[in-house]
Design a protein around this motif. Structure first.
Motif, mmCIF file in Angstrom:
data_model
loop_
_atom_site.group_PDB
_atom_site.id
_atom_site.type_symbol
_atom_site.label_atom_id
_atom_site.label_comp_id
_atom_site.label_asym_id
_atom_site.label_seq_id
_atom_site.Cartn_x
_atom_site.Cartn_y
_atom_site.Cartn_z
ATOM 1 N N GLY A 1 -2.568 6.653 -10.231
ATOM 2 C CA GLY A 1 -3.894 6.108 -9.682
ATOM 3 C C GLY A 1 -4.125 4.615 -9.533
ATOM 4 N N GLU A 2 -5.250 4.076 -9.943
ATOM 5 C CA GLU A 2 -5.268 2.644 -9.761
ATOM 6 C C GLU A 2 -5.054 1.927 -11.183
ATOM 7 N N GLY A 3 -4.059 2.256 -11.845
ATOM 8 C CA GLY A 3 -3.610 1.457 -12.946
ATOM 9 C C GLY A 3 -3.249 0.124 -12.615
ATOM 10 N N LEU A 4 -2.652 -0.710 -13.727
ATOM 11 C CA LEU A 4 -2.367 -1.998 -13.620
ATOM 12 C C LEU A 4 -1.325 -2.210 -12.686
ATOM 13 N N ILE A 5 -0.541 -1.362 -12.501
ATOM 14 C CA ILE A 5 0.906 -1.503 -11.572
ATOM 15 C C ILE A 5 0.514 -1.386 -10.196
ATOM 16 N N THR A 6 -0.382 -0.617 -9.961
ATOM 17 C CA THR A 6 -0.567 -0.449 -8.498
ATOM 18 C C THR A 6 -1.983 -1.175 -8.031
ATOM 19 N N SER A 7 -2.923 -1.467 -8.589
ATOM 20 C CA SER A 7 -4.164 -2.097 -8.369
ATOM 21 C C SER A 7 -3.756 -3.337 -7.754
ATOM 22 N N SER A 8 -5.026 -4.177 -7.054
ATOM 23 C CA SER A 8 -4.754 -5.261 -6.431
ATOM 24 C C SER A 8 -6.268 -5.875 -6.389
ATOM 25 N N GLY A 9 -6.135 -7.023 -6.156
ATOM 26 C CA GLY A 9 -7.539 -7.737 -6.141
ATOM 27 C C GLY A 9 -8.494 -7.868 -7.258
ATOM 28 N N PRO A 10 -9.756 -7.732 -6.986
ATOM 29 C CA PRO A 10 -10.765 -7.937 -8.065
ATOM 30 C C PRO A 10 -10.590 -6.948 -9.397
ATOM 31 N N PRO B 1 1.035 -1.068 -0.066
ATOM 32 C CA PRO B 1 -0.160 -0.222 -0.172
ATOM 33 C C PRO B 1 0.547 1.206 -0.051
ATOM 34 N N LEU B 2 2.107 1.211 0.682
ATOM 35 C CA LEU B 2 2.798 2.528 0.428
ATOM 36 C C LEU B 2 3.191 2.994 -1.064
ATOM 37 N N MET B 3 3.709 1.981 -1.779
ATOM 38 C CA MET B 3 3.966 2.402 -3.145
ATOM 39 C C MET B 3 2.621 2.813 -3.710
ATOM 40 N N ARG B 4 1.770 2.257 -3.713
ATOM 41 C CA ARG B 4 0.367 2.636 -4.301
ATOM 42 C C ARG B 4 0.024 4.065 -3.699
ATOM 43 N N HIS B 5 0.167 4.273 -2.473
ATOM 44 C CA HIS B 5 -0.006 5.414 -1.813
ATOM 45 C C HIS B 5 0.696 6.661 -2.547
ATOM 46 N N VAL B 6 2.119 6.549 -2.738
ATOM 47 C CA VAL B 6 3.071 7.654 -2.895
ATOM 48 C C VAL B 6 2.818 7.790 -4.541
ATOM 49 N N THR B 7 2.416 6.716 -5.277
ATOM 50 C CA THR B 7 2.490 6.814 -6.909
ATOM 51 C C THR B 7 1.151 7.205 -7.271
ATOM 52 N N TYR B 8 0.208 7.183 -6.371
ATOM 53 C CA TYR B 8 -1.414 7.601 -6.575
ATOM 54 C C TYR B 8 -1.408 8.783 -7.687
ATOM 55 N N LEU C 1 22.652 -5.413 -13.638
ATOM 56 C CA LEU C 1 23.223 -4.721 -12.743
ATOM 57 C C LEU C 1 22.507 -3.531 -11.914
ATOM 58 N N TYR C 2 21.565 -2.977 -12.828
ATOM 59 C CA TYR C 2 20.975 -1.805 -12.437
ATOM 60 C C TYR C 2 19.499 -2.121 -12.758
ATOM 61 N N PRO C 3 18.842 -2.990 -12.226
ATOM 62 C CA PRO C 3 17.184 -3.195 -12.517
ATOM 63 C C PRO C 3 16.528 -1.970 -12.215
ATOM 64 N N PRO C 4 15.647 -1.334 -13.138
ATOM 65 C CA PRO C 4 15.007 -0.120 -12.922
ATOM 66 C C PRO C 4 14.109 -0.198 -11.699
ATOM 67 N N ILE C 5 13.546 -1.269 -11.585
ATOM 68 C CA ILE C 5 12.406 -1.518 -10.247
ATOM 69 C C ILE C 5 13.334 -2.415 -9.316
ATOM 70 N N PRO C 6 14.169 -1.820 -8.407
ATOM 71 C CA PRO C 6 15.075 -2.671 -7.557
ATOM 72 C C PRO C 6 14.324 -3.515 -6.515
ATOM 73 N N ILE C 7 13.186 -3.100 -6.167
ATOM 74 C CA ILE C 7 12.442 -4.145 -4.905
ATOM 75 C C ILE C 7 11.059 -3.997 -5.060
ATOM 76 N N LEU C 8 10.567 -5.152 -5.013
ATOM 77 C CA LEU C 8 9.020 -5.454 -4.823
ATOM 78 C C LEU C 8 8.656 -5.801 -3.558
ATOM 79 N N ILE C 9 7.644 -5.088 -3.146
ATOM 80 C CA ILE C 9 7.019 -5.380 -2.008
ATOM 81 C C ILE C 9 5.529 -6.101 -1.879
ATOM 82 N N ARG C 10 5.279 -7.115 -1.242
ATOM 83 C CA ARG C 10 3.892 -7.620 -1.123
ATOM 84 C C ARG C 10 3.662 -7.710 0.524
ATOM 85 N N GLU C 11 2.262 -7.898 0.672
ATOM 86 C CA GLU C 11 1.831 -8.334 1.828
ATOM 87 C C GLU C 11 0.949 -9.267 1.785
#
Length: 483
Positions: free
Chosen positions: A75-84, A64-71, A345-355
Motif C-alpha cells: 500500500g502506502e507504507g513507509l517504504i513506498t510513500s513519498s513527500g508529506p 512510481p513503478l515499484m510503488r505501483h507493483v508493490t501496492y 555479495l547479494y544485497p536483498p534490494i539490489p537497485i534503488l530508483i529515484r526521480e
C-alpha cells in the motif's frame, strides 16, 4: 556525463537482470544508459550516492513503478510513500525503533529459532531459504506484534511468495509502464480541467483525480494467476485485521511495535487510520523478515562453500558453551562479518530508483527535473576499485580497520540518508544470533556441487532455494540446561 553504449541494457534488464547489474558495476561513478525510451542516470560512486540520498534527498522521490507493483501488499507504507505522507509516517515510525529496545528482542529471536528447529530431522536435506523464512517470520511476528505465528508460517509464507513473485513478473512486463504513462497523461489533463463545464453536474477535475488514483494501483485481470494473488492479499489482510482487533479488544498496552503503532500520534495529535495501520503493519512484517531470511540463507550456503571460514565461525559459537545472548554479540564478530559480507555479495534490494523533482547538480553535472536515477547497491558493492576481488567471499572486509578505510557509502545494503532502513540495527543483531543458534545445534553441508546462483525478481534471492544437508550436533551440558 558520458553514456555507456555497445550494450543493450533494455534486453539485459528483460532477460538477465543480474548481468544487467554487473554491467552497471563497470561503468564508473556516474553515467547514462539507454533503457526502454529513457536515458536514466546510473549512480554507483560513494560520493555521488551521498549527494543523491543524503544531501539532495528532498529533491527526489521514490520510483512510481515499484510503488505501483508493490501496492497490493505494501500500500502506502513507509517504504513506498513519498513527500508529506512519508515525512509524517517517518516521524511516527522512527521512535518505534529506539536502540534501548533492541536488546530486549534478543531472547525472543533465540526462542523462535529454537522452536523452528524442533521438526528438523537429522540427515535431511532442507531448503534453508524456506527454513530461514519461517524463522524470521516467527521472529517478526513475536517482536513486532507480540503474536506467535508458528502454526501459520507456512500459509503466510506461501501467500507472500505468491504476491512477491507476481510483483517480480510485473516488473518485467510492459503493462505497468503503459498504465503509469496513462496515469501521467490523465494527471496532466486534470490539471487543466475546470471544476465543471457550464450546464454539467459532474465535477470533471474530481473525476479525473479519482482516475489518477485508480491508475496508481495495478489492475487485476480475470485470470487464474491474478485471482491467486488477490486471494493471497486477502489472506494477509484478514490476518492483520484479526491481529489489530484482538489487540484492541484486549485493551492491553503491550510494549511491542503493534502497541506503539496503535498509540502513536503525530505532532498534531493525529493517529494512523485503519488503512495506514494496515499498510504499515504489512510493510514492517515483509521488510522485517523477508530480506533477513534471504541473507541468512546466502550466509549459510557461503559458509558451506568456504570450510576454513565455517570452522572459524563454528569455533566462536562453540566457545560460548551455551545458547547465545545479546551480551554475546561482541564474541560473535565472525558471524556478523559473514552476514554483512553475504549482504555485500547479494544485497536483498539490489537497485534503488529515484526521480528528480527539480533540476539538480550531481557529481558536477546538471540533472534535469523528472530524470530517473538508478542507485544500485549491487553495482557499488561489486566495483573492483572499491572492493578487491569483489566476487570473492571475504568476511575480513568488515574488520573495523577495513571498514574505516573504505568510503562511507561503498556498502549500501541498508540504503542511507533519511530513508535508511529503520530495522538495520535489528537485522544486524538478528543475523548473528540466529546463525549462532543454528551452528550450535546443527552442522550444514552441501548435498552436491551445484553452484550458488542468484536471481533478481522483486528482490535478489537464491535461484532454486538453498538446499543443505543438516547433521544434528550434541549440545554441551550447559547449553542443554539453558535450552
Amino acid at each position: 556525463m558520458r553514456s555507456r553504449s555497445g550494450t543493450s541494457f533494455t534486453q539485459l534488464l528483460r532477460k538477465d537482470r543480474l548481468r544487467f547489474l554487473s554491467e552497471l558495476a563497470q561503468g564508473g561513478d556516474l553515467f547514462r544508459v539507454r533503457l526502454f525510451d529513457k536515458t536514466p542516470v546510473v549512480v554507483t560512486g560513494p560520493a555521488q550516492i551521498h549527494e543523491c540520498l543524503v544531501e539532495r534527498n528532498a529533491d527526489t522521490h521514490k520510483d512510481p513503478l515499484m510503488r505501483h507493483v508493490t501496492y497490493p501488499v505494501l500500500g502506502e507504507g513507509l517504504i513506498t510513500s513519498s513527500g508529506p505522507l512519508w515525512r509524517r509516517q517517518r516521524r511516527i515510525m522512527a521512535p518505534l525503533f529506539p536502540p534501548s529496545a533492541i536488546a530486549g528482542y534478543a531472547a525472543d529471536m533465540i526462542r523462535c529459532t529454537e522452536h523452528s528447529l524442533r521438526d528438523w530431522r537429522d540427515g535431511a536435506t532442507l531448503d534453508l531459504l524456506r527454513e530461514t523464512t519461517h524463522i524470521t517470520m516467527n521472529i517478526a511476528g513475536k517482536i513486532l506484534f507480540g503474536v506467535d505465528m508458528f502454526a501459520e508460517s507456512d500459509e503466510l509464507a506461501a501467500a507472500l511468495r505468491e504476491v512477491l513473485f507476481w510483483t517480480g513478473e510485473k516488473l518485467n512486463s510492459t503493462v505497468p509502464f503503459v498504465q503509469l504513462a496513462l496515469r501521467q497523461l490523465v494527471a496532466r489533463v486534470a490539471e487543466k480541467l475546470p471544476e465543471k463545464l457550464p450546464g454539467s453536474s459532474p465535477r470533471l477535475s474530481g473525476l479525473a483525480q479519482r482516475a489518477v488514483r485508480r491508475l496508481e494501483q495495478p489492475i487485476f485481470l480475470p485470470t487464474e494467476r491474478d485471482r491467486r494473488v488477490q486471494a493471497a492479499v486477502a489472506l494477509l489482510d484478514r490476518r492483520v485485521q484479526r491481529m489489530v482487533d484482538e489487540r484492541r479488544s484486549s485493551g492491553g498496552q503491550q510494549g511491542d511495535l503493534l502497541g506503539r503503532l496503535l498509540a502513536a500520534r503525530d505532532e498534531d495529535g493525529g493517529q494512523l487510520d485503519d488503512k495506514q495501520l494496515r499498510d504499515e503493519i504489512l510493510t514492517l512484517f515483509v521488510a522485517g523478515h523477508e530480506t533477513t531470511a534471504t541473507s541468512l540463507a546466502f550466509t549459510l550456503s557461503l559458509l558451506c562453500r568456504h570450510p576454513a571460514i565455517y570452522r572459524q565461525a563454528r569455533a566462536q559459537v562453540d566457545a560460548l558453551g551455551r545458547l547465545p545472548t545479546y551480551d554475546d554479540l561482541p564474541r560473535l564478530d565472525v558471524l556478523l562479518r559473514c552476514f554483512k559480507e553475504a549482504m555485500r555479495l547479494y544485497p536483498p534490494i539490489p537497485i534503488l530508483i529515484r526521480e528528480t523533482e527539480r533540476d539538480l547538480a550531481l557529481g558536477g553535472y546538471r540533472v534535469p527535473r523528472d530524470s530517473v536515477l538508478l542507485i544500485s547497491p549491487y553495482a557499488t558493492q561489486h566495483r573492483a576499485d572499491l572492493w578487491k576481488d569483489p566476487e570473492v567471499f571475504d568476511p575480513d572486509r568488515f574488520l573495523p580497520a577495513a571498514e574505516a578505510a573504505r568510503p562511507r557509502h561503498a556498502f549500501l545494503a541498508f540504503s542511507t540518508g533519511p530513508r535508511i532502513c529503520l530495522g538495520m540495527h535489528l537485522a544486524l543483531m538478528e543475523g548473528p544470533l540466529v546463525l549462532a543458534t543454528l551452528l550450535q545445534r546443527h552442522d550444514f553441508e552441501l548435498p552436491d556441487t551445484a553452484p550458488l546462483v542468484a536471481e533478481v525478481r522483486e528482490a535478489l534471492r537464491p535461484r532454486g532455494g538453498v538446499p543443505l544437508r543438516i547433521r544434528r550436533r550434541p549440545l554441551s551440558a550447559t547449553a542443554t540446561a539453558t535450552a
